[in-house]
Design a protein around this motif. Structure first.
Motif, PDB file in Angstrom:
ATOM      1  N   SER A 135      -6.426   8.223   3.851  1.00 46.33           N
ATOM      2  CA  SER A 135      -7.041   7.183   3.023  1.00 46.33           C
ATOM      3  C   SER A 135      -6.350   5.847   3.269  1.00 46.33           C
ATOM      4  O   SER A 135      -6.997   4.811   3.420  1.00 46.33           O
ATOM      5  CB  SER A 135      -6.916   7.524   1.535  1.00 46.33           C
ATOM      6  OG  SER A 135      -7.658   8.669   1.210  1.00 46.33           O
ATOM      7  N   ALA A 136      -5.007   5.870   3.323  1.00 44.43           N
ATOM      8  CA  ALA A 136      -4.249   4.628   3.453  1.00 44.43           C
ATOM      9  C   ALA A 136      -4.510   3.958   4.800  1.00 44.43           C
ATOM     10  O   ALA A 136      -4.576   2.722   4.871  1.00 44.43           O
ATOM     11  CB  ALA A 136      -2.763   4.902   3.272  1.00 44.43           C
TER      12      ALA A 136
ATOM     13  N   HIS B 230      -0.493  14.928   0.269  1.00 41.89           N
ATOM     14  CA  HIS B 230       0.221  13.955   1.100  1.00 41.89           C
ATOM     15  C   HIS B 230      -0.605  13.551   2.344  1.00 41.89           C
ATOM     16  O   HIS B 230      -0.820  12.365   2.603  1.00 41.89           O
ATOM     17  CB  HIS B 230       1.556  14.582   1.512  1.00 41.89           C
ATOM     18  CG  HIS B 230       2.431  13.741   2.369  1.00 41.89           C
ATOM     19  ND1 HIS B 230       3.498  13.016   1.858  1.00 41.89           N
ATOM     20  CD2 HIS B 230       2.422  13.493   3.700  1.00 41.89           C
ATOM     21  CE1 HIS B 230       4.099  12.367   2.849  1.00 41.89           C
ATOM     22  NE2 HIS B 230       3.458  12.647   3.982  1.00 41.89           N
TER      23      HIS B 230
ATOM     24  N   THR C 171     -11.133   7.335   2.856  1.00 42.60           N
ATOM     25  CA  THR C 171     -11.277   6.986   4.269  1.00 42.60           C
ATOM     26  C   THR C 171     -12.654   6.350   4.400  1.00 42.60           C
ATOM     27  O   THR C 171     -13.447   6.393   3.454  1.00 42.60           O
ATOM     28  CB  THR C 171     -11.221   8.230   5.173  1.00 42.60           C
ATOM     29  OG1 THR C 171     -12.388   9.004   4.924  1.00 42.60           O
ATOM     30  CG2 THR C 171      -9.982   9.073   4.888  1.00 42.60           C
TER      31      THR C 171
ATOM     32  N   VAL D  16      -2.240   4.276  -2.955  1.00 45.98           N
ATOM     33  CA  VAL D  16      -3.209   5.154  -2.275  1.00 45.98           C
ATOM     34  C   VAL D  16      -2.600   6.551  -2.237  1.00 45.98           C
ATOM     35  O   VAL D  16      -2.235   7.074  -1.189  1.00 45.98           O
ATOM     36  CB  VAL D  16      -3.551   4.636  -0.870  1.00 45.98           C
ATOM     37  CG1 VAL D  16      -4.698   5.448  -0.286  1.00 45.98           C
ATOM     38  CG2 VAL D  16      -3.942   3.162  -0.930  1.00 45.98           C
ATOM     39  N   LEU D  17      -2.416   7.109  -3.412  1.00 45.40           N
ATOM     40  CA  LEU D  17      -1.742   8.392  -3.564  1.00 45.40           C
ATOM     41  C   LEU D  17      -2.704   9.300  -4.308  1.00 45.40           C
ATOM     42  O   LEU D  17      -3.288   8.887  -5.301  1.00 45.40           O
ATOM     43  CB  LEU D  17      -0.460   8.207  -4.374  1.00 45.40           C
ATOM     44  CG  LEU D  17       0.565   7.224  -3.776  1.00 45.40           C
ATOM     45  CD1 LEU D  17       1.608   6.845  -4.817  1.00 45.40           C
ATOM     46  CD2 LEU D  17       1.221   7.833  -2.539  1.00 45.40           C
TER      47      LEU D  17
ATOM     48  N   VAL E 263       0.856  -1.186   0.000  1.00 47.56           N
ATOM     49  CA  VAL E 263       0.000   0.000   0.000  1.00 47.56           C
ATOM     50  C   VAL E 263       0.895   1.240   0.000  1.00 47.56           C
ATOM     51  O   VAL E 263       1.533   1.572   1.003  1.00 47.56           O
ATOM     52  CB  VAL E 263      -0.946  -0.005   1.221  1.00 47.56           C
ATOM     53  CG1 VAL E 263      -1.781   1.271   1.261  1.00 47.56           C
ATOM     54  CG2 VAL E 263      -1.858  -1.232   1.177  1.00 47.56           C
TER      55      VAL E 263
ATOM     56  N   SER F 205      -3.652  11.473   1.655  1.00 41.37           N
ATOM     57  CA  SER F 205      -3.255  10.110   1.329  1.00 41.37           C
ATOM     58  C   SER F 205      -3.029   9.282   2.593  1.00 41.37           C
ATOM     59  O   SER F 205      -3.408   8.111   2.659  1.00 41.37           O
ATOM     60  CB  SER F 205      -1.982  10.148   0.472  1.00 41.37           C
ATOM     61  OG  SER F 205      -1.311   8.921   0.548  1.00 41.37           O
ATOM     62  N   LEU F 206      -2.413   9.894   3.607  1.00 45.61           N
ATOM     63  CA  LEU F 206      -2.154   9.151   4.852  1.00 45.61           C
ATOM     64  C   LEU F 206      -3.466   8.680   5.476  1.00 45.61           C
ATOM     65  O   LEU F 206      -3.578   7.565   5.978  1.00 45.61           O
ATOM     66  CB  LEU F 206      -1.377  10.012   5.854  1.00 45.61           C
ATOM     67  CG  LEU F 206       0.014  10.502   5.413  1.00 45.61           C
ATOM     68  CD1 LEU F 206       0.695  11.267   6.548  1.00 45.61           C
ATOM     69  CD2 LEU F 206       0.906   9.344   4.959  1.00 45.61           C
TER      70      LEU F 206
ATOM     71  N   HIS G 241       1.646   5.046   0.195  1.00 49.06           N
ATOM     72  CA  HIS G 241       0.936   6.193   0.775  1.00 49.06           C
ATOM     73  C   HIS G 241       1.889   7.324   1.102  1.00 49.06           C
ATOM     74  O   HIS G 241       3.092   7.127   1.210  1.00 49.06           O
ATOM     75  CB  HIS G 241       0.141   5.758   2.003  1.00 49.06           C
ATOM     76  CG  HIS G 241       0.977   5.153   3.092  1.00 49.06           C
ATOM     77  ND1 HIS G 241       1.534   3.894   2.997  1.00 49.06           N
ATOM     78  CD2 HIS G 241       1.357   5.641   4.286  1.00 49.06           C
ATOM     79  CE1 HIS G 241       2.211   3.625   4.100  1.00 49.06           C
ATOM     80  NE2 HIS G 241       2.132   4.671   4.901  1.00 49.06           N
TER      81      HIS G 241
END
Ligand code: ATP
Ligand code: MG
Ligand code: MG
Ligand code: MG
Length: 343
Positions: free
Chosen positions: A22-23, A16, A308, A87-88, A7, A19-20, A9
């Protein structure tokens, strides 16, 4: 045996942080499913890839099949990876760059390939693609930094005449509303363009669309399907970065309260957008829908939308009968399916 999923991220974009988030949700979900081995690969703002603090890389060479360890005891070893989940959001992740690396390395990955990702990220190319497919796009103009430096006065006049105020100014490549402004007069417009040019060499200005803001999730490869649409009720003047992530007062209406025939049209257009732009796996199509005039416009697609557990993309699928974890399983399956088609 378990399927190993790397994954990716973080990343080098202005998104950035997003992304954290969502990941974190995606990794929780994948672990919950039980059949996956999750490798959290963090990409710093500088573009350094680490797995649990150890530098790793994907090499643009087929046959390596995983994460190449760059340092420490295991330097030179390869950690096998079955699927990459990038997941970016935004540049260097959602825009075809990472997808190109994964194509060269021949590792299956979730989401659109190189052209779909690149066109989906570039609002100028995206609009051209949508118009070529006969899909509705609102009035807009675009120009480069060179045009702007040479013809500032003329461009300001043209924007005012053709698009009027207020209008929306956007960098061509970005997301999460970073660099986007709503300009109410000529002075604000000039400032907004200079701001957008901080993020990209190309800028677009759009006429303000009316009606409500609707989003629709798409899932699939060659036979994509659309979720029920949802409505965004931004707590600010528009759905800007703070309305999306900081204020927590924006509302989501799921499903959107639209006439059944409007819903049908939105879903059809979401699928047509996905196909026209050569997307795969997932995409969230953003619309403006004016039920008073019967008009409908596509503002954009996001090929790696916010993910998320409270994001619109998975929420719309949940409302359509697919849970968050089922959605992840389907995405992994779609990634493997697409890869085997190409082999
Ligand atoms: P995302 O986070 O969805 O990737 P983005 O940065 O790509 O966002 P857009 O979706 O193009 O940006 O625009 C951000 C927001 O600005 C929209 O959600 C909407 O609220 C508003 N907006 C954008 N374009 C228009 C328009 N032409 N008319 C009215 N509102 C607009
Ligand atoms: Mg976007
Ligand atoms: Mg986006
Ligand atoms: Mg958007």
């Amino acid at each position: 045996s378990k399927t190993t999923i790397a994954v990716l991220h973080g990343g080098r974009s202005g998104e950035h942080e997003v992304s954290l988030r969502s990941a974190a949700s995606i990794m929780d979900g994948l672990r919950d499913v039980g059949q996956y081995e999750v490798l959290p690969v963090f990409i710093s703002r500088e573009g350094i890839w680490t797995l649990e603090g150890v530098r790793v890389a994907i090499l643009p060479e087929p046959g390596i099949g995983g994460l190449y360890v760059l340092e420490g005891e295991k330097a030179g070893e390869v950690i096998p990876v079955d699927v990459v989940f990038p997941v970016l959001h935004g540049t260097y992740g959602e825009d075809g760059t990472v997808q190109g690396l994964l194509e060269l390395a021949r590792i299956p990955y979730v989401g659109a390939g190189v052209p779909g990702s690149a066109i989906g990220m570039d609002k100028i190319l995206m609009k051209a693609g949508l118009l070529a497919a006969g899909l509705p796009v609102g009035p807009y103009l675009w120009f480069t930094v060179a045009d702007w430096e040479e013809n500032k006065k003329q461009l300001l006049k043209q924007i005012e005449e053709e698009l009027a105020f207020p209008c929306f100014v956007k960098p061509a490549n970005l997301g999460s509303s970073v660099g986007i402004s709503k300009a109410y007069d000529s002075a604000q417009l000039e400032k907004a363009i200079n701001e957008a040019l901080q993020y990209d060499r190309r800028v677009l200005v759009e006429k303000m669309l009316t009606g409500c803001e609707i989003e629709c999730s798409v899932l699939g490869n060659d036979r994509p399907e659309a979720s029920v649409p949802g409505e965004i009720i931004p707590c600010n003047d528009f759905y800007d970065y703070s309305a999306k992530y900081l204020d927590d007062n924006s509302g989501l209406e799921i499903p959107a309260k639209l006439a059944p025939e409007t819903i049908k049209k939105v879903r059809e257009m979401a699928v047509q957008t996905f196909i026209a732009l050569d997307c795969a796996g997932l995409g969230r199509v953003d619309f403006f829908v004016d039920e008073k005039t019967g008009e409908m416009w596509i503002i954009e697609i996001n090929t790696l939308p916010g993910f998320t557990s409270i994001s619109m993309y998975p929420k719309l699928w949940e409302a359509s009968g697919i849970s968050f974890n089922e959605l992840l399983q389907k995405l992994v399956k779609l990634a493997l399916e697409r890869f085997s088609q190409k082999e």
